[in-house]
Enzyme design. Structure first.
Site, PDB file in Angstrom:
ATOM      1  N   THR A 260       0.735  -0.897  -0.111  1.00  0.00           N
ATOM      2  CA  THR A 260       0.361  -0.109   0.030  1.00  0.00           C
ATOM      3  C   THR A 260       0.339   1.329  -0.139  1.00  0.00           C
ATOM      4  OG1 THR A 260      -0.291  -0.639   2.518  1.00  0.00           O
ATOM      5  CG2 THR A 260      -1.763  -1.279   0.898  1.00  0.00           C
TER       6      THR A 260
ATOM      7  N   LYS B 255       3.623  -6.449   4.040  1.00  0.00           N
ATOM      8  CA  LYS B 255       3.221  -5.729   3.910  1.00  0.00           C
ATOM      9  C   LYS B 255       3.249  -4.767   5.086  1.00  0.00           C
ATOM     10  CE  LYS B 255       0.412  -3.107   2.791  1.00  0.00           C
ATOM     11  NZ  LYS B 255      -0.748  -2.553   4.870  1.00  0.00           N
TER      12      LYS B 255
ATOM     13  N   THR C  96      -2.569  -1.747   8.474  1.00  0.00           N
ATOM     14  CA  THR C  96      -2.702  -3.471   8.327  1.00  0.00           C
ATOM     15  C   THR C  96      -1.447  -3.837   8.260  1.00  0.00           C
ATOM     16  OG1 THR C  96      -4.668  -3.261   7.253  1.00  0.00           O
ATOM     17  CG2 THR C  96      -3.662  -5.675   6.978  1.00  0.00           C
TER      18      THR C  96
ATOM     19  N   GLU D 278       6.041   5.160   7.303  1.00  0.00           N
ATOM     20  CA  GLU D 278       5.839   6.500   6.828  1.00  0.00           C
ATOM     21  C   GLU D 278       6.443   7.123   7.311  1.00  0.00           C
ATOM     22  OE1 GLU D 278       1.434   6.502   7.149  1.00  0.00           O
ATOM     23  OE2 GLU D 278       1.490   5.294   4.748  1.00  0.00           O
TER      24      GLU D 278
ATOM     25  N   ASN E 147      -0.200  11.532   7.036  1.00  0.00           N
ATOM     26  CA  ASN E 147      -1.606  11.347   7.127  1.00  0.00           C
ATOM     27  C   ASN E 147      -2.421  12.339   6.921  1.00  0.00           C
ATOM     28  OD1 ASN E 147      -1.007   7.949   8.239  1.00  0.00           O
ATOM     29  ND2 ASN E 147       1.460   9.036   8.880  1.00  0.00           N
TER      30      ASN E 147
ATOM     31  N   THR F  17      -6.742  14.045   1.344  1.00  0.00           N
ATOM     32  CA  THR F  17      -7.527  15.088   0.748  1.00  0.00           C
ATOM     33  C   THR F  17      -6.787  15.759  -0.751  1.00  0.00           C
ATOM     34  OG1 THR F  17      -5.311  15.659   1.564  1.00  0.00           O
ATOM     35  CG2 THR F  17      -7.858  16.329   2.559  1.00  0.00           C
TER      36      THR F  17
END
Lengths: 391, 391
Positions: free
Chosen positions: A145, A167, A178, A263, A386, A391
């Site tokens: 992802t 992942k 996840t 991230e 995040n 957006t």
């Protein structure tokens, strides 16, 4: 990638179903020649997603023939989730001849959005056609992802082979919150022993990765044993130990890769606690430190701010004696007997923190309990990624 | 500020001792005309700082004559902390005539740095000379660390007056990871009743503020009752209820101000959980949501990403029935029966999130337990402030 080994009796497939907006592979398939002994660990969330509920139910007998995986949609918290999981796994059963009750599934992606069943069904022929013994790298690609790289590992285990992919997890995977993991071997292991093997392996690896202590609605970890190598592996034998060791190494590779690929993360952090009364006690303190945003931001800035580590440890609910506390950052012992050591040590610690592989060690001096937890630093990029996610 | 009310029997002082690099007021003094009935709540960290240990010990009889407070140094985790706390409080006793055993202290600032005792001693004459009945705003100024505004509040309570001030807490106050609070009244309350009053007040106010669930080495909350208004306040009387109400309002003002003033924060968030079996159960879920970086970053971006709220609630360790879960963001019910409602609701929720006062309500439908927890959003500025803190 060409040389990535396979496991006899399993084919791996990938396809593009158009589930996620950005395009690319988003459907994966694990396809067994014969139903394989299979163990799994699922999220403990009370809001478990439909694919988790269905797979848990179908795995009661400890065997699976196929696993359908999609990225881009969690298939969680929607009224039609169960139906979608059943319809898509039924399609796999029809296309492959696998018994429907032995087709499992896993999903990762946005919570609350319905799974686009039609798109999945339309992609099933491609997916099945794509399945090949050497297809694991493409499969690993399809389940990504926001991971910045695919996570793969393998180890031989005597005559058998162990392969795996995963992942990312937890806070490091926002909406896609996840962790999915797939381990496979051609060793022959009976389902009850396989379950124990997976539980022990996960405890020291996947379950030792945290960023916020959160568990998603979709976390799933599978271990398949096709048995193609013939001889059954029994507990306590050299073959068992070799298999357990290789499984542990593959899982460690994948867990560390998940921690490294948070991230916005720039550093991987290992927090090791020794000298606790029990492993559970060590776990509580290690997690408290690993989940502290103050510790993570200090490490991000390579600031040897050990006060934040002491403060986090002190409130983990473990009544240790602060006068026996020792804290080391890399090679430098910065706290001894509960108080700071020297400026030189702090400088050496800051040097260690400038690297991208950080080690924090805490000694409590009250017993033999140990635990290592892996996490990553917290950067402004994390917040940006995040906050801008939808957006 | 001129009109801020005082409490009969207490003077408040402030001075600049040069403890913090940036200069400005960094020393505060609470000075009682007569030893006042005093209750306090301290950090539960096992690594409690020297001022906490000393104050806890000196408060055994429930009375205090003075409280010395400094910002810029936590006086924690150093070998000479105890000695420093004793030397500085002794100086206050000498300068004011207060009994040394009734002089308490509190510190906030960097952990592991020694308190510059000489500088504090040199500033004591100024500090004592500055003490005045109307000095609370200057005192509140002196205890600020990274707070962007001083936090003050007052309420009359019948014939008595309640005043209070506080500085920020938790993750929102990095190295200065300390909540300090001072409440004072001229009502007359016996120490045991005062302790209960403070505990009840804190439960619904200061203890309902969280960002990371952390407790610092220095957290301290004091309540002094000088008794200057004469008549003793007994439990169950109208005077008691009036005092409890005013105390609750002052503490609520201060707690909300702390939540609003988180580092880098742009919004205050109230998370209310209803329908839990017990208040403790509601508290667990509310805190889990309030501490989730994923929820906080989504709110920062005004993204009505309710999946993150559901995921956080589901892993709080409470076995609620997801099919009865309801989630509202402001006026908009975005989840009902465990699944998403309408796009219109999501749009209304996003509108609510665009404001700076956010309300999340979760209903579990399994009992009467309720709890509200306050927090703030998580911005990239937070990371920047904390990463650059000592560099």
């Amino acid at each position: 990638m060409e040389s990535f080994p396979g496991v006899e009796g399993i084919r791996w497939g990938a396809a593009e179903a158009g589930i996620r907006k950005r395009g690319g592979l988003d459907l994966g398939l694990v396809l067994c020649a014969e139903p394989a002994a299979t163990a799994a660990i699922f999220t403990r969330s009370v809001s478990a997603a439909a694919p988790v509920l269905l797979s848990r139910q179908r795995l009661r007998r400890g065997r699976a023939a196929a696993i359908l995986v999609n990225a881009g949609c969690a298939n969680a918290c929607t009224p039609e989730g169960r139906e979608a999981a059943e319809a898509t796994t039924a399609a796999i059963a029809r296309a492959t001849g696998a018994p429907e009750q032995l087709v499992l599934c896993a999903s990762t992606g946005v919570i609350g959005a319905p799974l686009p069943v039609d798109r999945v069904l339309a992609a099933v022929p491609d997916l099945v056609a794509d399945a090949a013994p050497e297809g694991l790298p493409r499969f690993a690609e399809a389940i990504r992802t926001t991971d910045t790289f695919a996570k793969l590992s393998f180890r031989p285990a005597g005559k058998a082979m162990v392969v795996g992919c995963a992942k990312g997890a937890g806070m490091i995977q926002p909406n896609m919150a996840t962790m999915l993991g797939f381990l496979a071997t051609d060793a022959r292991v009976a389902p009850p022993l396989l379950r124990r093997l997976l539980r022990d392996t996960a405890h020291a690896t996947f379950n030792a990765v945290t960023v916020d202590g959160d568990t998603s609605t979709n976390d799933s970890l599978f271990l398949l044993a096709t048995g193609a190598t013939g001889q059954p592996v029994e507990e306590g034998t050299p073959a068992y130990r070799a298999l357990a060791k290789s499984l542990g190494e593959v899982a460690t590779d994948l867990a560390k890769a998940i921690a490294r690929d948070g991230e916005g993360a720039t550093k991987r952090i290992a927090v090791r606690v020794d000298g606790a009364r029990t492993e559970a006690e060590a776990d509580r303190i290690a997690r408290r430190i690993a989940n502290s945003p103050l510790v993570k931001t200090a490490i991000h800035a390579a600031d040897a701010n050990w006060g934040r580590i002491v403060a986090a440890a002190g409130t983990a609910g473990v009544a240790f004696d602060p006068a026996r506390l020792e804290v080391a950052i890399g090679p430098a012992v910065v706290v001894r007997g509960g108080v700071g050591t020297t400026l030189a040590a702090e400088r050496a610690a800051a040097e260690h923190l400038a690297g991208d592989d950080v080690e924090i060690r805490v000694k409590l001096g009250r017993g033999q309990g140990s635990r290592t937890i892996w996490t990553c630093d917290l950067s402004a990029d994390y917040v940006r990624i995040n906050a801008e996610y939808r957006t």
